[in-house]
Every structure is written in structure tokens, then in C-alpha cells.
Design a protein around this motif. Structure first.
Motif: not given
Length: 461
Positions: A244-250, A252-253, A256, A261, A313
Motif C-alpha cells: 500500500t502506497h501512503p497516498s492510498e491507505t484510506e 485500500r481500507a 477491505e 483483502k 493518483n
């Protein structure tokens, strides 16, 4: 060590958890997430289909060799090549599917004569063009380049010209070596033979570390990608190879919440009916957004391809680029104006019309390498079989093309021969819908700025 029974029980619990998690969403939110995941995942699922055909499925007619090997195609592409859409037929390809999970890989390129264009395009699983080796970026004097995966933190070994880091554990390397004419093929073969790919261990004189064994899943074929909800299972499988790239954390959540996953089975059949319907709706809405954006571009594909930093992005633009022509270069390397309509706005169709495209005497494309115009069938976006075995017209062919009286060049685009006096300039079209891709390799500043405009396609009255 977990027993097979234990593994099966764990898998069952994971599937139950996935179904339960998705069931907590209402259909509206599930559709929104499914749409986001579809747009996000189109490039990843598409590139996996190519990697699977080329390097995993040995029974596939497109199979070329295993990961971490040099796969030279010592010829130009023809209609028989169906591994990916809109292939070029100018430059014999060299493919390298890199598996970087065990250790980095090292690419060595030889010294190449300065007038010959070559490039190795490094594309991660997101289809970002994250690095280049070639005429424009590293020159034609040769070099040795280490390609490292996201977890590698070693020191630069001696003899390495540059270390290049990938965000993802798999990298698709597309090499293109210019062929000046059919008689030049043997020279291209000699160059290709000197392209070398080694593991870091081999480069340092040590035994190669074997790649991890993987239970590969069947890819979604191009004909199914826009409709099969199994798309989401393939996406979940692939997420394990893309940290997960830091800019995509939300983002990717949110995936889930739908049950997507990394590396976990996403069993569509186990989901409630309303969530299954939401997946289908999300795919449909996502594809509509892609199609609408594509239409709005009016054939201008210059900004569809590049690095993460360049695309910022914009996942929709990235998905459009994948469907227009997966594997296309960033605009500094090559521009790809797409022709899908004639000058009056009509769709190109070889069963309904005949067309011309003309370069004025002083209006040939301003490029530092070469240009070409290639014909593709629709909707397949593959090369068009024709009795002349001609799939493109390009600048190396100019000495054999017939110039207009004023020194310009008219290309005749139609299904049947335009007549013996014009056949030298004939680009055969199918008897049906088609598109064409212009390619400008190493475009000059006036092309990049838009000061020089591509000619239109005119329908012959």
C-alpha cells in the motif's frame, strides 16, 4: 506447520468473514466501493493477464518464457499476436517479466549505434512507467542497471550503473529496438542477443535464489474484463504484490470493507445477492466512467501514461490509458494520437468509407527517432490481417512511398486497393470499424507543446 485440514478450515473462516463483512454494507455503498475498485484495478488485472500469458501459462500460444528471463521476439508483430491490445509493428520487442520477491534483477544493455533508437520501458503492476533505460534517458553507450523490489534496501554493488526501485514486486519490462527495414532484422537479432538479464546473485557470481512458489489464479481474459465479477477475486489476489502506497491507505481500507483483502480469496458466489448485484453495478458504472473519459479526449492520449507523480493518483486516467493501449510510453518517450473518427466526426469504418491522411511537404512529424501510423480492428484493437501484409506506414518507409506533386505525402486508408498507382501508400483497413494509432518516438518540443498538430483523417466523398 499447519496441516492441510487446518489450511482448509482457515480458508473457510476467511470466506465467511469476507461474506459477513460485505453483507454489512448497503447496496449503495457496496456499489460505490465496487466502482472505485474496478477503476483502480483495471490496469492491474489487465497487466496480470499479459504476464500470465507470457510467463506463467506454458500452454498458452502467447507463452514466451518464465519470469526473470529475456524473451526476445526477433520479428515485428502481426495479427497472430494477441497478448495485448494495440501492439506496435515497428520495433521487434524484448520482454522481461521481473519477479523481484526473492532478490533484485540486473539488466545489461550493449553499446548500440547512435542512429538506432532503443528503449526499455519499466512498468509496475499499476502500469506506472516508473523508469526508462534507452536512447533518451541513458544513451546508447550501454550500461548495467539493478531493478529492486519495494522491500530491498541493500547497497549498490560494484559495476552497477544505476539502481532503479519498483513499488511493486512484479515489473513488466518492454524493450523496443528499432528496425530500419526488413533487411535490418539480422542486426536487430544481434543486438537482442546482447541484452542480458541476471539475478543480483548471478551478477555477483553466486547461486541464484529461487523465486517463491505461487498458486497462480486464472486471469480475467480481455473479453471478460468488463463484465465478469470474478475481476474482484483477481484484484484481491494481486494486491498482495503491491504494498500500500501512503497516498492510498484510506482507499485500500475502503476496499477491505467490501472484503477485498490482499492475497485473500474473494468468493463472489458466497456473497449475498444484493452485494453480487452491487459488484455488477459497480463494474458497469466504472466502465461507463472510463468510456466517457475516453470519448472526451478526442483521440488525445498524451497524458494517459507516466509515473505516479505525473498522474497524481488519477486512477480513472490510468484505467483509460490501459484500455486505449496498455504498455504505452510516457509522452516524453513517445506520443500516441488515436484516430477513431474522421474530420467530420464520423466513426472510422472500412465497410462504409474510404479515407486519406496527408502530410504537407513541410509538415512531416517533428521527431528525433521515427513516426508510424498503425491500423487496428475494433473492438479487438489488434492488428488487421490483409492480403498486402501491411499493418502500418512509417517514416523508414518514406523512400519507397510515392510523394505528391508538391512533395507532400498522402496515405490511402481503405479496405480495398486504391489502385496500382496508389498502392505504395495504401494502409489496408478492415471491412468494418477500425481505429489507428499514430506513434511519434522521441517527439521534439513543438510536438510536446502542441505547436505542431497531427493531420486529420478525411473521408473521400
Amino acid at each position: 506447520m499447519m496441516t492441510r485440514l487446518g489450511t482448509c478450515i482457515l480458508s473457510i473462516f476467511m470466506l465467511i468473514a469476507t461474506a459477513a463483512g460485505a453483507a454489512e454494507l448497503d447496496r449503495k455503498e457496496a456499489t460505490e466501493i465496487a466502482k472505485e475498485a474496478y477503476i483502480y484495478g483495471v490496469p492491474m488485472v489487465s497487466i496480470y493477464a499479459t504476464l500470465y500469458a507470457f510467463s506463467i501459462d506454458e500452454k498458452n500460444p502467447e507463452y514466451k518464457g518464465p519470469f526473470n528471463s529475456t524473451l526476445n521476439v526477433a520479428r515485428v508483430f502481426t495479427p497472430k499476436d494477441t497478448g495485448f491490445v494495440t501492439p506496435n509493428s515497428d520495433t521487434p520487442y524484448t520482454f522481461m517479466g521481473l519477479d523481484l520477491r526473492a532478490e533484485p534483477m540486473v539488466i545489461t544493455v550493449p553499446k548500440i549505434e547512435p542512429e538506432r533508437y532503443f528503449v526499455f520501458q519499466l512498468m509496475d503492476m499499476y502500469t506506472f512507467n516508473f523508469a526508462y533505460i534507452g536512447t533518451r534517458t541513458t544513451g546508447n553507450d550501454g550500461g548495467t542497471y539493478l531493478i529492486a523490489g519495494p522491500a530491498w534496501t541493500g547497497e549498490t554493488p560494484k559495476g552497477i550503473s544505476k539502481v532503479i526501485h519498483s513499488e511493486t514486486q512484479f515489473v513488466n519490462v518492454v524493450g523496443r529496438t528499432q528496425m530500419f527495414n526488413p533487411g535490418d532484422l539480422d542486426n536487430v537479432k544481434k543486438i537482442q542477443a546482447d541484452y542480458k538479464l541476471q539475478s543480483l546473485s548471478e551478477f555477483e557470481g553466486k547461486p541464484r535464489i529461487p523465486e517463491p512458489e505461487t498458486d497462480w489464479i486464472r486471469p480475467i481474459l480481455p473479453a471478460e474484463q468488463k463484465t465478469s465479477t470474478e475481476f474482484y477475486d483477481v484484484l484481491a489476489f494481486l494486491l498482495q504484490f503491491t504494498p500500500t502506497h501512503p497516498s492510498e491507505t484510506e482507499l485500500r481500507a475502503r476496499f477491505e470493507k467490501l472484503g477485498l483483502k490482499p492475497g485473500e480469496k474473494f468468493d463472489v458466489s458466497a456473497l449475498p445477492d444484493d452485494i453480487k448485484a452491487a459488484l455488477a453495478d459497480g463494474m458497469k458504472e466504472g466502465q461507463k466512467a472510463i468510456d466517457d473519459r475516453r470519448v472526451s479526449l478526442h483521440g488525445n492520449s498524451a497524458d494517459l501514461f507516466g509515473t505516479r507523480e505525473f498522474l497524481k493518483n488519477d486512477f480513472l486516467t490510468r484505467a483509460v490509458g490501459t484500455q486505449v493501449g496498455i504498455g504505452a510510453n510516457s509522452k516524453e518517450e513517445a506520443l500516441y494520437p488515436i484516430y477513431e473518427k474522421d474530420a467530420s466526426g464520423g466513426m472510422l469504418d472500412g465497410s462504409k468509407g474510404k479515407y486519406t491522411l496527408r502530410f504537407a511537404k513541410d509538415g512531416f512529424p517533428p521527431v528525433n527517432a521515427f513516426w508510424s501510423l498503425t491500423m487496428y480492428n475494433l473492438p479487438s484493437q489488434l492488428l488487421v490481417d490483409n492480403p498486402a501484409n501491411r499493418y502500418l506506414i512509417n517514416s523508414p518507409m518514406l523512400p519507397n512511398l510515392k510523394k505528391d506533386a508538391d512533395g507532400g505525402l498522402t496515405i490511402y486508408i481503405q479496405n480495398e486497393s486504391p489502385g496500382a498507382d496508389k498502392e505504395a501508400n495504401w494502409l489496408p483497413a478492415p471491412s468494418g470499424p477500425f481505429m489507428m494509432a499514430m506513434r511519434y518516438y522521441l517527439p521534439k518540443p513543438e510536438l510536446l507543446s502542441g505547436a505542431w498538430k497531427s493531420p486529420q483523417v478525411d473521408r473521400i466523398p
